[in-house]
Design a protein around this motif. Sequence first.
Motif: not given
Length: 771
Positions: A365-371, A413-417
Amino acid sequence: MSAVSTMAAEEDPAVTEESCEITQHVAEFIEKELGNDPKSLKKLSQITEELALYKKTLEEQVLTVSSEVPKKIENAFKNAENSKKLLNGIIKKEAILAESINNHLVTAQPLIEELKVLIGQIEEIERHLWYLKWISQIEELSDCIQQHLMTNSVSDAANTLVSMAELDIKLQESSCTHLLNFIRSTVKFWHKILKDRLTNDFEEVLKQLHWPLIGPQQVQAPALASVANSTELYNNLETLFIQLLKLQTSDELITKPKQLPEKYDIPLSVPIAIPIQLMLLPLQKRFKYHFSGNRQTNMLNKPEWYLTQVLMWIGNHTKFFEQKIQPIIDKTGSFLDARLEFSRGLVMLVLEKMSADIPRLLYDDNLFCHMVDEILLFEKELHSAHGYINGLPSCMHILSEETCFQKWLTVERKFALEKMDSVLSSEAAWTSQYKDIMDVDEMKAPDCAETFMTLLLVITDRYKGLPTAGRKLQFLELQKELIDDFRIRLTQVMKEETRSPLGSRYCAILNAVNYIAAVLADWADNVFFLQLQQAAIEACGETNTMTEVQLGQLASLESSVFDNMIDLLERLRHDMLTRQVEHVFREVKDKAKVYKKERWLFLPSQSDQAVMSLSSSACPLLLTLRDLLLQLEQELCHSLFKSFWQMLAEKLDLFIYQDIILANHFNEGGSAQLQFDMARNLFPLFAHYCKRPENYFKQVKEACIILNLNVGSALLLREVLQATSGTMTDTTNIQQPTASAALNEIGIYKLAPQDVEILLNLRTNWPSSGK
């Protein structure tokens, strides 16, 4: 005779009816002409003559008609006979002619068969001739290209190849596969020779110009200026560029464009111009060298490296394309944008790189979100700084692929929550960061509400660039889910604070709810969300997920995409405000217990007092009310506080009217004291918030007017009201306006006549004769 007529009349009702009609007509005629005047009988002879003349005229007309009709019928029969004879003659001729034609066809049938064979042979020969002509034309064009190349006339050879390519396109509908293969192979043959020759020369010129231009533009300028024979080089560049452009048509015929997999739904676009492709080659090699394989620069957690590199290349070459290449393209009459073509080629490298990397990022998730973050920054700069057009292939098409898009939604959704959790649990969650700046802090929104709305705004900016409305609507649904989740969290925190509805945290929650609802109402008028609203209408129309009424409201802009959220927030705001009003009202009501028991019947009159002063029993009530109003004015935003004091004023008005005024009797001094307490003390408490606070206490104000009327006016008013009520059964509609007019004259508009009578009966200062 009369008996026979009578029997006939009895047997035939029609005769009887007809004779009655004639008799009636004659009677009417005589009545009209003669009337009841005996002198009018002188006209009898004249009437008789006129009727005789009229009878004679009718008889002549009958004779004429009876003599002419048989002649017309006879002529019609003769015409019919003649037509029948003529028709029979035509039928006989038709039969003869048909037989003659059939005989001729039978005789000519062998000749027809022979002619068909001959015509088929002729058509076959013509096709062969055309086939040979096409081959001859292809060979002729091929020979021309060969001769031009032998004389080193590359430009003419390129022009001839364009003609051959156009001929190839023209023949595409032909079913002669061998001919199509022949011309295509010929085009391919000469295209390769010309392209290879021009490519070598073009690459040599680029090499002398130190292409590609690596480094900032201020470093490139001296290097370009120091190139020997720069004028000749740029002339050669122009010549070769134009000649390569001419090969574009044939190149598109024989070269299959490189496409990413269909799942990415990349929009179709014209191939990049050949000379631009050649200029891109060294950069493509550099890109693949650094950002593929096991190179240290090829790292999944550093997508910003290759994205930044592409943006630098575009920026470094912008000036060269605008000043050197674009004028060349303009001379050819083409509408190509050199810089945009160059950018498009580099963006395709990014898309290929993304399509290769994303499958490996889906499980982190972290790598995907960074990309995703880096890609969104790249897209923003690409469009804003370098003028990239929305309709062209972009990184957003890769992110819109189903698997990748669902992952993106999940991560958002995950990071917003997580962000919502951290914001609500922070120490500063319920304080406003602008609380010390009154001009800025109009909404008094707590930090958690502002941070949440900023989060939603950031999400909007992130998905604005998505290529399809369907994907944007999915993100809009995510935003609605987050809003609803935040509302539920606010409700949970509010329930923990219900024991102290005037506390700072409870007020902060109320401000937060009000702030979010206000911002969503503003967003509803935003062009972007209006476009999404239209897209939602079209989507719902296709899937029938909305009623016609709902669709109509959306289409007419009566409602918005956030209406459901706003309704829920406004309901929560109203419930919280009501709870605050009830709490304050209970406290004020509790302080008013002594004031309710004031001895209004035995208070001294105004003339017996040097100066009127506030009732001592009203002090606790008014002090409590003042303190609570000041407290909530500090805690609530202006719009909320306005709603609060207006709701409270309405309840106080009803309470004072019903529980204090109607529950007591008043002498002259009691009425004056009540008037003083209300007009000089209660109403001014609300004068800070409006110009005419008494308008929010209409029942109390009007009751004070009635109680303080002088005796004479009160007696007259009571007589009017009693007269009205005494005649109510028969003359309500007549007498009621009289009573209303009398009340309006003294300033009574809200209270009904029956209420005024009750108030008049609460007065004790009536004269003995008036009781």
